[in-house]
Write an enzyme that holds these catalytic residues in place. Structure first.
Site, PDB file in Angstrom:
ATOM      1  CE1 TYR A 198      -9.290  -0.539   9.314  1.00 31.22           C
ATOM      2  CE2 TYR A 198      -9.777   0.554  11.400  1.00 31.22           C
ATOM      3  CZ  TYR A 198      -8.940   0.351  10.318  1.00 31.22           C
ATOM      4  OH  TYR A 198      -7.735   1.014  10.247  1.00 31.22           O
ATOM      5  N   GLY A 218       0.806  -1.213   0.000  1.00 33.06           N
ATOM      6  CA  GLY A 218       0.000   0.000   0.000  1.00 33.06           C
ATOM      7  C   GLY A 218       0.833   1.253   0.000  1.00 33.06           C
ATOM      8  CB  ALA A 219       4.291   1.778  -1.046  1.00 33.48           C
ATOM      9  CG  ASN A 220      -1.067   3.521  -3.891  1.00 33.09           C
ATOM     10  OD1 ASN A 220      -1.118   2.520  -3.183  1.00 33.09           O
ATOM     11  ND2 ASN A 220      -2.140   4.220  -4.223  1.00 33.09           N
ATOM     12  CB  SER A 222      -6.114   0.494  13.708  1.00 27.85           C
ATOM     13  OG  SER A 222      -7.084   1.466  14.031  1.00 27.85           O
ATOM     14  N   GLY A 258      -0.700   7.966   1.325  1.00 26.57           N
ATOM     15  CA  GLY A 258      -0.836   8.007   2.768  1.00 26.57           C
ATOM     16  C   GLY A 258       0.401   7.570   3.532  1.00 26.57           C
ATOM     17  CB  ILE A 259       0.652   5.659   6.697  1.00 20.05           C
ATOM     18  CG1 ILE A 259      -0.043   6.689   7.595  1.00 20.05           C
ATOM     19  CG2 ILE A 259       1.717   4.906   7.484  1.00 20.05           C
ATOM     20  CD1 ILE A 259      -0.915   6.080   8.664  1.00 20.05           C
ATOM     21  N   GLY A 260       1.726   4.637   3.835  1.00 20.93           N
ATOM     22  CA  GLY A 260       2.605   3.761   3.065  1.00 20.93           C
ATOM     23  C   GLY A 260       3.573   4.533   2.194  1.00 20.93           C
TER      24      GLY A 260
END
Length: 302
Positions: free
Chosen positions: A174, A20-22, A149, A24-26
């Site tokens: 979640y 998920g590096a594209n 989280s 936000g936090i990633g």
């Protein structure tokens, strides 16, 4: 990125996967690791967005080495294909950052029939880690960082309704997926130690950060909500600090849970946090591990 630093392990020349590096936090995690001399593989579902994010990193840090590889955590065949492609190219894996996640979507299922949040957030990362275990074992000082989280607080693993077919509440599921992340992180570190493996597994959480987890599908966060969030919540680069601390702090021995140090653990610089007691349930952790191996078909060979 904040100027506040901590004692770091050596980073230059090491390899990292950030899921998920594209955005936000990633993206902030990938950016900071690449800036520090780590070869970063951005493991993303959308390669076009991944390429745009890669360009952003290279524009800021032209000396960085960054690759984009396709990974859809909601599809176990994609997870297997990614792990094989990575192992074909690389002989070591110093950092596996299990970051990607979906948050409170409408009820849906992964390609393999799992409830979307449990399947993507937990089972996809569980399978990925297991498939990459041979590389982690042969890499001195390897670390697996799994992003949980604050939503794990008060959550439970409902083994009788993991697929949500007996009822589904988005936030409840979640929380379940994020508790599963933390139970997995802690159990993985325990098993590393039991088998004399040098690798460390560490859990973390970003506090409450203004990232695009707050939109899903065709639903977008209203503009007024986004303005309010940006004022009250910490930005993604601060939200990434617990992940970076978990990956690089020299003082950690494995099994820790890292989060912001501020009030309510929602904002601030990273520090060791105390998870909810639900995350310390050894019986649940062992059962979750067994169920996860059965559902994914991935067995960890320590």
């Amino acid at each position: 990125m904040s100027a506040k630093k901590w004692d770091q392990i050596e980073l230059t020349g090491k390899n990292a996967i950030v899921t998920g590096a594209n955005s936000g936090i990633g993206l902030e995690t990938a950016k900071e690791l690449a800036k520090s001399g780590v070869h970063v593989v951005m493991a993303v579902r959308n390669e076009e967005k991944g390429s745009t994010a890669r360009s952003e990193i290279l524009n800021e840090h032209p000396q960085a080495t960054v690759d984009v590889m396709k990974l859809d955590l909601a599809d176990l065949s994609s997870v297997r294909a990614f792990a094989k492609a990575f192992a074909d190219r690389f002989r070591t894996l110093d950092f596996l950052i299990n970051n990607a996640g979906v948050m409170t979507p409408p009820y849906g299922k992964t390609k393999d029939g799992f409830e979307l949040q449990f399947g993507s957030n937990h089972l996809g990362h569980f399978a990925l880690t297991g498939l990459l275990l041979p590389l982690l074992k042969q890499t001195p000082g390897a670390r697996v960082v799994t992003v949980s989280s604050l939503a794990h607080r008060g959550a439970m693993i409902d083994f009788d309704n993991l697929d949500g077919e007996k009822g589904y509440k988005a936030m409840k599921f979640y929380g379940q997926s994020k508790l599963a992340n933390l139970l997995f992180a802690k159990e993985l570190d325990l098993r590393f130690k039991q088998h004399g493996i040098e690798a460390k597994s560490i859990g973390c959480h970003p506090g409450v950060s203004a990232t695009n987890l707050f939109k899903f599908g065709k639903q977008q966060t209203p503009k007024w909500t986004k303005v309010l969030m940006d004022r009250l919540l910490q930005p993604a680069d601060m939200g990434a600090l617990p992940t970076l601390y978990a990956a690089t702090a020299a003082s950690l021995s494995g099994g820790e849970y890292i989060g912001p140090e501020g009030r309510g653990r929602m904002r601030g610089y990273p520090a060791i946090d105390t998870p909810h007691r639900a995350a310390n349930d050894d019986t649940t952790a062992e059962k979750l591990w067994d169920v996860s191996e059965q559902l994914t078909g991935v067995t960890f060979h320590f």
